[in-house]
Design a protein around this motif. Structure first.
Motif, PDB file in Angstrom:
ATOM      1  N   GLY A 156      -4.769   1.770  -4.040  1.00 20.28           N
ATOM      2  CA  GLY A 156      -5.554   1.833  -5.270  1.00 20.28           C
ATOM      3  C   GLY A 156      -7.009   1.476  -5.083  1.00 20.28           C
ATOM      4  O   GLY A 156      -7.908   2.197  -5.551  1.00 20.28           O
ATOM      5  N   VAL A 157      -7.280   0.372  -4.374  1.00 17.74           N
ATOM      6  CA  VAL A 157      -8.677  -0.044  -4.224  1.00 17.74           C
ATOM      7  C   VAL A 157      -9.454   0.958  -3.380  1.00 17.74           C
ATOM      8  O   VAL A 157     -10.662   1.136  -3.569  1.00 17.74           O
ATOM      9  N   THR A 158      -8.755   1.612  -2.461  1.00 17.45           N
ATOM     10  CA  THR A 158      -9.410   2.664  -1.674  1.00 17.45           C
ATOM     11  C   THR A 158      -9.688   3.887  -2.531  1.00 17.45           C
ATOM     12  O   THR A 158     -10.791   4.453  -2.497  1.00 17.45           O
ATOM     13  N   ALA A 159      -8.693   4.306  -3.305  1.00 18.50           N
ATOM     14  CA  ALA A 159      -8.840   5.499  -4.138  1.00 18.50           C
ATOM     15  C   ALA A 159      -9.929   5.315  -5.188  1.00 18.50           C
ATOM     16  O   ALA A 159     -10.692   6.244  -5.474  1.00 18.50           O
ATOM     17  N   ILE A 160     -10.009   4.125  -5.792  1.00 17.11           N
ATOM     18  CA  ILE A 160     -11.053   3.859  -6.787  1.00 17.11           C
ATOM     19  C   ILE A 160     -12.430   4.123  -6.182  1.00 17.11           C
ATOM     20  O   ILE A 160     -13.247   4.877  -6.726  1.00 17.11           O
ATOM     21  N   GLN A 161     -12.677   3.490  -5.044  1.00 16.27           N
ATOM     22  CA  GLN A 161     -14.013   3.555  -4.459  1.00 16.27           C
ATOM     23  C   GLN A 161     -14.336   4.947  -3.912  1.00 16.27           C
ATOM     24  O   GLN A 161     -15.454   5.444  -4.068  1.00 16.27           O
ATOM     25  N   MET A 162     -13.349   5.577  -3.283  1.00 14.00           N
ATOM     26  CA  MET A 162     -13.596   6.884  -2.706  1.00 14.00           C
ATOM     27  C   MET A 162     -13.861   7.911  -3.806  1.00 14.00           C
ATOM     28  O   MET A 162     -14.787   8.735  -3.701  1.00 14.00           O
ATOM     29  N   ALA A 163     -13.063   7.876  -4.861  1.00 14.67           N
ATOM     30  CA  ALA A 163     -13.231   8.833  -5.948  1.00 14.67           C
ATOM     31  C   ALA A 163     -14.565   8.641  -6.668  1.00 14.67           C
ATOM     32  O   ALA A 163     -15.262   9.609  -6.989  1.00 14.67           O
ATOM     33  N   ARG A 164     -14.930   7.398  -6.920  1.00 14.63           N
ATOM     34  CA  ARG A 164     -16.210   7.135  -7.574  1.00 14.63           C
ATOM     35  C   ARG A 164     -17.375   7.567  -6.698  1.00 14.63           C
ATOM     36  O   ARG A 164     -18.347   8.168  -7.164  1.00 14.63           O
ATOM     37  N   THR A 276      -5.120  14.349  12.897  1.00 15.05           N
ATOM     38  CA  THR A 276      -6.422  14.486  13.562  1.00 15.05           C
ATOM     39  C   THR A 276      -7.431  15.164  12.643  1.00 15.05           C
ATOM     40  O   THR A 276      -8.604  14.763  12.579  1.00 15.05           O
ATOM     41  N   ALA A 277      -6.975  16.176  11.913  1.00 15.76           N
ATOM     42  CA  ALA A 277      -7.866  16.867  10.978  1.00 15.76           C
ATOM     43  C   ALA A 277      -8.336  15.924   9.872  1.00 15.76           C
ATOM     44  O   ALA A 277      -9.505  15.972   9.450  1.00 15.76           O
ATOM     45  N   ILE A 278      -7.445  15.056   9.416  1.00 13.95           N
ATOM     46  CA  ILE A 278      -7.846  14.068   8.409  1.00 13.95           C
ATOM     47  C   ILE A 278      -8.878  13.121   8.990  1.00 13.95           C
ATOM     48  O   ILE A 278      -9.893  12.802   8.344  1.00 13.95           O
ATOM     49  N   ALA A 279      -8.640  12.658  10.219  1.00 19.65           N
ATOM     50  CA  ALA A 279      -9.587  11.741  10.863  1.00 19.65           C
ATOM     51  C   ALA A 279     -10.969  12.366  10.969  1.00 19.65           C
ATOM     52  O   ALA A 279     -11.992  11.708  10.714  1.00 19.65           O
ATOM     53  N   MET A 280     -11.031  13.637  11.317  1.00 22.45           N
ATOM     54  CA  MET A 280     -12.317  14.320  11.447  1.00 22.45           C
ATOM     55  C   MET A 280     -13.020  14.417  10.101  1.00 22.45           C
ATOM     56  O   MET A 280     -14.241  14.227   9.999  1.00 22.45           O
ATOM     57  N   ALA A 281     -12.249  14.687   9.054  1.00 23.85           N
ATOM     58  CA  ALA A 281     -12.839  14.770   7.712  1.00 23.85           C
ATOM     59  C   ALA A 281     -13.353  13.409   7.260  1.00 23.85           C
ATOM     60  O   ALA A 281     -14.443  13.305   6.673  1.00 23.85           O
ATOM     61  N   LEU A 282     -12.586  12.358   7.532  1.00 28.16           N
ATOM     62  CA  LEU A 282     -13.015  11.017   7.159  1.00 28.16           C
ATOM     63  C   LEU A 282     -14.300  10.628   7.893  1.00 28.16           C
ATOM     64  O   LEU A 282     -15.231  10.077   7.293  1.00 28.16           O
ATOM     65  N   LYS A 283     -14.344  10.929   9.197  1.00 30.24           N
ATOM     66  CA  LYS A 283     -15.524  10.569   9.983  1.00 30.24           C
ATOM     67  C   LYS A 283     -16.777  11.246   9.441  1.00 30.24           C
ATOM     68  O   LYS A 283     -17.860  10.641   9.383  1.00 30.24           O
ATOM     69  N   GLU A 284     -16.628  12.501   9.012  1.00 32.83           N
ATOM     70  CA  GLU A 284     -17.774  13.258   8.523  1.00 32.83           C
ATOM     71  C   GLU A 284     -18.175  12.885   7.098  1.00 32.83           C
ATOM     72  O   GLU A 284     -19.369  12.708   6.803  1.00 32.83           O
ATOM     73  N   VAL A 286     -16.567  10.385   4.814  1.00 30.51           N
ATOM     74  CA  VAL A 286     -16.305   9.081   4.208  1.00 30.51           C
ATOM     75  C   VAL A 286     -16.883   7.936   5.028  1.00 30.51           C
ATOM     76  O   VAL A 286     -17.402   6.974   4.456  1.00 30.51           O
ATOM     77  N   TRP A 287     -16.811   8.018   6.358  1.00 34.42           N
ATOM     78  CA  TRP A 287     -17.308   6.921   7.193  1.00 34.42           C
ATOM     79  C   TRP A 287     -18.770   6.584   6.897  1.00 34.42           C
ATOM     80  O   TRP A 287     -19.127   5.393   6.886  1.00 34.42           O
ATOM     81  N   PRO A 288     -19.654   7.560   6.642  1.00 36.60           N
ATOM     82  CA  PRO A 288     -21.033   7.198   6.279  1.00 36.60           C
ATOM     83  C   PRO A 288     -21.105   6.388   4.989  1.00 36.60           C
ATOM     84  O   PRO A 288     -21.995   5.530   4.841  1.00 36.60           O
ATOM     85  N   LEU A 289     -20.185   6.628   4.066  1.00 33.77           N
ATOM     86  CA  LEU A 289     -20.167   5.871   2.816  1.00 33.77           C
ATOM     87  C   LEU A 289     -19.721   4.433   3.063  1.00 33.77           C
ATOM     88  O   LEU A 289     -20.181   3.503   2.390  1.00 33.77           O
ATOM     89  N   VAL A 290     -18.812   4.250   4.020  1.00 37.26           N
ATOM     90  CA  VAL A 290     -18.371   2.896   4.383  1.00 37.26           C
ATOM     91  C   VAL A 290     -19.502   2.163   5.093  1.00 37.26           C
ATOM     92  O   VAL A 290     -19.827   1.012   4.769  1.00 37.26           O
ATOM     93  N   ALA A 291     -20.119   2.824   6.062  1.00 36.92           N
ATOM     94  CA  ALA A 291     -21.216   2.201   6.805  1.00 36.92           C
ATOM     95  C   ALA A 291     -22.382   1.852   5.886  1.00 36.92           C
ATOM     96  O   ALA A 291     -23.080   0.854   6.103  1.00 36.92           O
ATOM     97  N   GLY A 292     -22.587   2.657   4.857  1.00 34.17           N
ATOM     98  CA  GLY A 292     -23.684   2.419   3.927  1.00 34.17           C
ATOM     99  C   GLY A 292     -23.359   1.454   2.811  1.00 34.17           C
ATOM    100  O   GLY A 292     -24.232   1.124   2.004  1.00 34.17           O
ATOM    101  N   GLY A 293     -22.102   1.006   2.733  1.00 34.68           N
ATOM    102  CA  GLY A 293     -21.720   0.013   1.732  1.00 34.68           C
ATOM    103  C   GLY A 293     -21.258   0.581   0.405  1.00 34.68           C
ATOM    104  O   GLY A 293     -20.919  -0.177  -0.505  1.00 34.68           O
TER     105      GLY A 293
END
Length: 328
Positions: A156-164, A276-284, A286-293
């Motif tokens: 849930g906490v992941t989905a909230i932040q990712m969707a927003r 692996t395909a999911i990992a590639m999508a996340l790296k492209e 979502v990961w910048p959103l995590v690194a950026g806070g």
């Protein structure tokens, strides 16, 4: 190496610290010296005998880890931009509750800048699950509305932040006013205490009768009929858990008239290529959103690995908000 073993199916006390041979990475794999291991609901189901280990996977529980690469398939690592000594987090099919864990190179991601090992270990299972189900299976788009059942859970906490972060409006359900407040603090637009209100009726009020576009459901059972009732036209319901039971009755007429989609999935048995395909999508994406806070790990509690039983007690109490992590 030290590892947490399920000595028999049963209560949390069946988890014991034992000794296992160090696993050897094969073609397309690497070995991680584990600093932290995420705790997830499927670990509890495995411990109680309700989630069989996929063929070929370790019987040691644990689906996500973070740590340092100590060896592996060098060509595969090089192709993925990884090398010995790199800090990574990984999704695994088992073996995560151990000092050393083998992971497919394709299911490893670099630890986002600024994150600790504990924070990194909390990412893979929920991030892979949410991305796969909410964005790839249910096609949530910017401007649409998502309802998350169990907004204070790790998922849930992941989905909230990712969707927003990706432009959706977010509604959640949670089991207390305190959990609802925590979800709002994470960015949910509205939070519904399902113990004091009918979530379907509240959704209709909050959406002016239109309903939501996507529902992420970990409950199933009796929830499904009410979820069908509060989906908008062309709405999508994706089921990722059956805590409320496997059987449900629905109004098939609503499915027809509103052109609804009811789907679901489990991640653990899916093939390497899919993950692996999911990992590639996340790296492209979502990961910048995590690194950026913009998206932050939410850690409720950490336990020494030897206290894995205590971590499972907390998981089963449903008193936590966010993730539970073991440290080595």
């Amino acid at each position: 190496m030290k590892a947490i073993e399920i000595t028999s199916f049963g209560a949390p006390e069946v988890l014991r610290l034992g000794s296992r041979p160090v696993p050897v990475p094969g073609k397309g794999e690497l070995l991680i010296r584990v600093a932290a291991s995420g705790v997830n609901r499927p670990d509890v189901l495995q411990r109680t005998g309700n989630y069989p280990v996929p063929p070929g996977a370790s019987d040691i529980p644990g689906l996500e880890v973070a740590g340092v690469i100590v060896e592996g398939d060098v060509p595969a690592m090089t192709a993925a931009g990884l090398k010995v000594g790199d800090r990574v987090c990984a999704l695994v099919a088992g073996g995560g509750y151990a000092e050393l864990c083998v992971a497919p190179v394709g299911q490893c991601l670099p630890v986002p800048q600024g994150l600790s090992d504990i924070e990194a270990a909390s990412l893979p299972e929920t991030f892979f699950t949410v991305w796969s189900n909410v964005f790839e299976r249910a096609y949530l788009q910017a401007g649409e509305t998502l309802l998350i059942q169990g907004g204070s859970s790790g998922i849930g906490v992941t989905a909230i932040q990712m969707a927003r972060a990706l432009g959706a409006t977010v509604l959640v359900t949670a089991g207390s006013d305190e959990k609802c407040a925590a979800c709002l603090a994470l960015g949910a637009d509205h939070a519904i205490n399902y113990k004091t209100a009918d979530f379907a009726e509240e959704v209709k009020k909050l959406t002016a009768g239109k309903g939501v576009n996507v529902i992420l459901d970990m409950v199933a059972g009796s929830y499904v009929s009410r979820e069908v009732d509060c989906l908008a036209e062309d709405g999508r319901l994706v089921i990722i858990g059956v805590q409320g039971g496997i059987k449900a009755e629905i109004n098939a007429g609503l499915v027809l008239r509103r052109r609804l989609t009811i789907t679901g999935s489990t991640l653990r048995p899916r093939p390497l290529e899919f993950k692996t395909a999911i990992a590639m999508a996340l790296k492209e994406k979502v990961w910048p959103l995590v690194a950026g806070g913009a998206i932050k790990p939410v850690i409720h509690s950490t336990f020494a690995a030897a206290d894995a039983a205590k971590a499972h007690v907390l998981m089963e109490s449903n008193q936590h908000v966010g993730k539970i992590v073991l440290t080595w």
